[in-house]
Motif scaffolding. Structure first.
Motif, PDB file in Angstrom:
ATOM      1  N   ASP A 285      34.094  26.686  46.567  1.00  0.00           N
ATOM      2  CA  ASP A 285      33.137  26.730  45.460  1.00  0.00           C
ATOM      3  C   ASP A 285      33.241  28.007  44.622  1.00  0.00           C
ATOM      4  O   ASP A 285      32.430  28.225  43.727  1.00  0.00           O
ATOM      5  N   CYS A 286      34.231  28.842  44.903  1.00  0.00           N
ATOM      6  CA  CYS A 286      34.434  30.069  44.115  1.00  0.00           C
ATOM      7  C   CYS A 286      35.549  29.826  43.105  1.00  0.00           C
ATOM      8  O   CYS A 286      36.726  30.009  43.396  1.00  0.00           O
ATOM      9  N   TYR A 287      35.163  29.395  41.922  1.00  0.00           N
ATOM     10  CA  TYR A 287      36.138  29.017  40.894  1.00  0.00           C
ATOM     11  C   TYR A 287      36.141  29.964  39.690  1.00  0.00           C
ATOM     12  O   TYR A 287      36.994  29.860  38.823  1.00  0.00           O
ATOM     13  N   HIS A 288      35.184  30.879  39.647  1.00  0.00           N
ATOM     14  CA  HIS A 288      35.073  31.807  38.516  1.00  0.00           C
ATOM     15  C   HIS A 288      35.364  33.225  39.012  1.00  0.00           C
ATOM     16  O   HIS A 288      34.632  33.758  39.842  1.00  0.00           O
ATOM     17  N   HIS A 289      36.437  33.813  38.510  1.00  0.00           N
ATOM     18  CA  HIS A 289      36.826  35.155  38.941  1.00  0.00           C
ATOM     19  C   HIS A 289      36.796  36.094  37.738  1.00  0.00           C
ATOM     20  O   HIS A 289      37.441  35.828  36.718  1.00  0.00           O
ATOM     21  N   GLU A 290      36.048  37.181  37.850  1.00  0.00           N
ATOM     22  CA  GLU A 290      36.020  38.212  36.814  1.00  0.00           C
ATOM     23  C   GLU A 290      36.557  39.493  37.437  1.00  0.00           C
ATOM     24  O   GLU A 290      35.978  40.017  38.386  1.00  0.00           O
ATOM     25  N   VAL A 291      37.663  39.991  36.896  1.00  0.00           N
ATOM     26  CA  VAL A 291      38.392  41.098  37.509  1.00  0.00           C
ATOM     27  C   VAL A 291      38.399  42.297  36.570  1.00  0.00           C
ATOM     28  O   VAL A 291      38.708  42.178  35.388  1.00  0.00           O
ATOM     29  N   LYS A 292      38.065  43.472  37.131  1.00  0.00           N
ATOM     30  CA  LYS A 292      38.139  44.731  36.388  1.00  0.00           C
ATOM     31  C   LYS A 292      38.791  45.790  37.276  1.00  0.00           C
ATOM     32  O   LYS A 292      38.905  45.609  38.498  1.00  0.00           O
ATOM     33  N   LEU A 293      39.185  46.903  36.682  1.00  0.00           N
ATOM     34  CA  LEU A 293      39.694  48.017  37.466  1.00  0.00           C
ATOM     35  C   LEU A 293      38.546  48.638  38.253  1.00  0.00           C
ATOM     36  O   LEU A 293      37.515  48.996  37.688  1.00  0.00           O
ATOM     37  N   MET A 294      38.735  48.755  39.567  1.00  0.00           N
ATOM     38  CA  MET A 294      37.651  49.212  40.437  1.00  0.00           C
ATOM     39  C   MET A 294      38.089  50.397  41.289  1.00  0.00           C
ATOM     40  O   MET A 294      39.244  50.480  41.710  1.00  0.00           O
ATOM     41  N   ASP A 295      37.167  51.308  41.530  1.00  0.00           N
ATOM     42  CA  ASP A 295      37.392  52.395  42.476  1.00  0.00           C
ATOM     43  C   ASP A 295      37.228  51.817  43.875  1.00  0.00           C
ATOM     44  O   ASP A 295      36.149  51.356  44.254  1.00  0.00           O
ATOM     45  N   THR A 296      38.298  51.807  44.651  1.00  0.00           N
ATOM     46  CA  THR A 296      38.252  51.154  45.969  1.00  0.00           C
ATOM     47  C   THR A 296      37.341  51.874  46.957  1.00  0.00           C
ATOM     48  O   THR A 296      36.922  51.280  47.949  1.00  0.00           O
ATOM     49  N   GLN A 297      37.037  53.119  46.686  1.00  0.00           N
ATOM     50  CA  GLN A 297      36.172  53.860  47.605  1.00  0.00           C
ATOM     51  C   GLN A 297      34.696  53.595  47.324  1.00  0.00           C
ATOM     52  O   GLN A 297      33.912  53.308  48.225  1.00  0.00           O
ATOM     53  N   THR A 298      34.321  53.662  46.036  1.00  0.00           N
ATOM     54  CA  THR A 298      32.914  53.468  45.681  1.00  0.00           C
ATOM     55  C   THR A 298      32.576  52.007  45.390  1.00  0.00           C
ATOM     56  O   THR A 298      31.403  51.650  45.333  1.00  0.00           O
ATOM     57  N   LYS A 299      33.600  51.175  45.204  1.00  0.00           N
ATOM     58  CA  LYS A 299      33.422  49.756  44.857  1.00  0.00           C
ATOM     59  C   LYS A 299      32.726  49.582  43.502  1.00  0.00           C
ATOM     60  O   LYS A 299      32.114  48.553  43.235  1.00  0.00           O
TER      61      LYS A 299
END
Length: 278
Positions: A137-151
Motif C-alpha cells: 500500500d506504499c505507492y507514493h514516494h517523496e524523496v529529498k536529500l536527507m541528513d542520515t544522522q538527524t533524519k
C-alpha cells in the motif's frame, strides 16, 4: 485501424494520452491541479509556463528528452514523466534528468551567488520498483536529500516524487482527497465509460471532455492510434519476456529437481551397498 480503439476515453499511459492531458497549453489547468494534488499544500501553483522538452548537457552529446517540462510563477521547475517500462537504472536516470534544470539556472558572470530555484521530478510509473522495500500500500514516494544522522531534510529544493501506479487499488467510494482522485483517473481512465460520481470537480469535467476519443480530430485520432499500438507492443513484449522467463525458471527447476533426484538415488544406492548385511 480505427476499429481497434474500443475505449471511450484515452489511455493516459500512452505517450499521446499523457501529453494530450498534461503537455498542452490548452490543458495546463489539468497539470496545475495534478501537481497541486501531489504537493498536498507544500506549494500552491497558480500558473505554469511550458518549457522546451529537449535538453543537451554541458558536453553537448548527451541529451535528455522530457515528456513534460514546465515552471511555475515562482520559477520552480517541474519534470513530469510517464514511465511504462521498468529499467535497471531508472532511479539513476531520473536523478540525471534533474541535473538539467539545475545546470540551466547557472548565470554568466562572477556576481551569481548560486541561489537555485526548486526542482521537482515526478515519475508516474506503470510498474513496481524491483528493489521495493515498501509494503503493497506504499505507492507514493517523496524523496529529498536527507541528513542520515538527524533524519532531517538537508536540502529542500530538490524533490523526487514517484508513483507506483500498479499498487493503487482504491475504488471510487474510497476516494477522499484530490490526490486519490487523480491517481484513480490515471489508473482507470481508459476502462471507464462514464464519469464517476466521485469526480465532480470542475477540473475533471474538462479532463473527461479532453479525454473523449470521439471528440478527436482525424489527425489526433491517427496520432492516438499509433501511440496505442506502440503501448500495446511494449506490453506484449514485456508479458512475453515474463512468460518465457517463468517457463525457463520452471524448466530449470525441473532440471535441478531431476539432478537432485538422481544424485539422491545414486547416493542411496551407494549407502545401501555399503550397509553390512545382517
Amino acid at each position: 485501424m480505427a476499429q481497434n480503439i474500443k475505449e471511450k476515453y484515452i489511455n493516459p499511459y500512452t505517450d499521446f494520452g499523457f501529453k494530450k492531458l498534461f503537455g498542452t497549453e490548452m490543458n495546463k489547468d489539468l497539470l496545475i491541479s495534478f501537481l497541486n494534488a501531489l504537493l498536498k499544500g507544500q506549494r500552491s501553483i497558480k500558473d505554469i509556463s511550458y518549457l522546451p522538452t529537449k535538453h543537451f548537457g554541458i558536453y553537448g552529446n548527451r541529451r535528455a528528452i522530457f515528456d513534460v517540462y514546465c515552471e511555475d510563477e515562482d520559477g520552480g521547475k517541474f519534470i513530469v514523466e510517464m514511465q511504462n517500462v521498468s529499467q535497471q537504472y531508472y532511479k539513476d536516470r531520473s536523478v540525471f534528468y534533474s541535473t538539467f534544470p539545475i545546470q540551466e539556472q547557472a548565470k554568466v558572470g562572477e556576481d551569481w551567488d548560486f541561489n537555485l530555484k526548486d526542482v521537482y521530478t515526478v515519475g508516474v510509473l506503470n510498474f513496481v520498483f524491483r528493489d521495493d522495500d515498501y509494503s503493497q500500500d506504499c505507492y507514493h514516494h517523496e524523496v529529498k536529500l536527507m541528513d542520515t544522522q538527524t533524519k532531517k531534510v538537508f536540502f529542500d529544493k530538490l524533490t523526487y516524487i514517484y508513483l507506483e501506479m500498479p499498487k493503487f487499488n482504491k475504488t471510487e467510494d474510497q476516494l477522499e482527497t484530490m490526490f486519490d482522485k487523480w491517481l484513480f483517473v490515471l489508473r482507470n481512465l481508459s476502462r471507464l465509460f462514464e464519469r464517476p460520481k466521485a469526480l465532480q470537480e470542475k477540473v475533471f469535467t474538462k479532463l473527461f471532455e479532453q479525454a473523449e476519443i470521439a471528440r478527436f480530430s482525424p489527425e489526433e485520432r491517427r496520432g492516438y492510434e499509433d501511440s496505442v499500438k506502440v503501448y500495446r507492443d511494449i506490453n506484449n513484449a514485456i508479458n512475453t519476456a515474463k512468460k518465457e522467463a517463468k517457463e525457463e525458471g520452471r524448466m530449470e527447476g525441473r532440471m535441478e529437481g531431476l539432478a537432485e533426484g538422481k544424485a539422491w538415488r545414486k547416493g542411496r544406492l551407494r549407502l545401501t551397498w555399503r550397509m553390512p548385511v545382517r
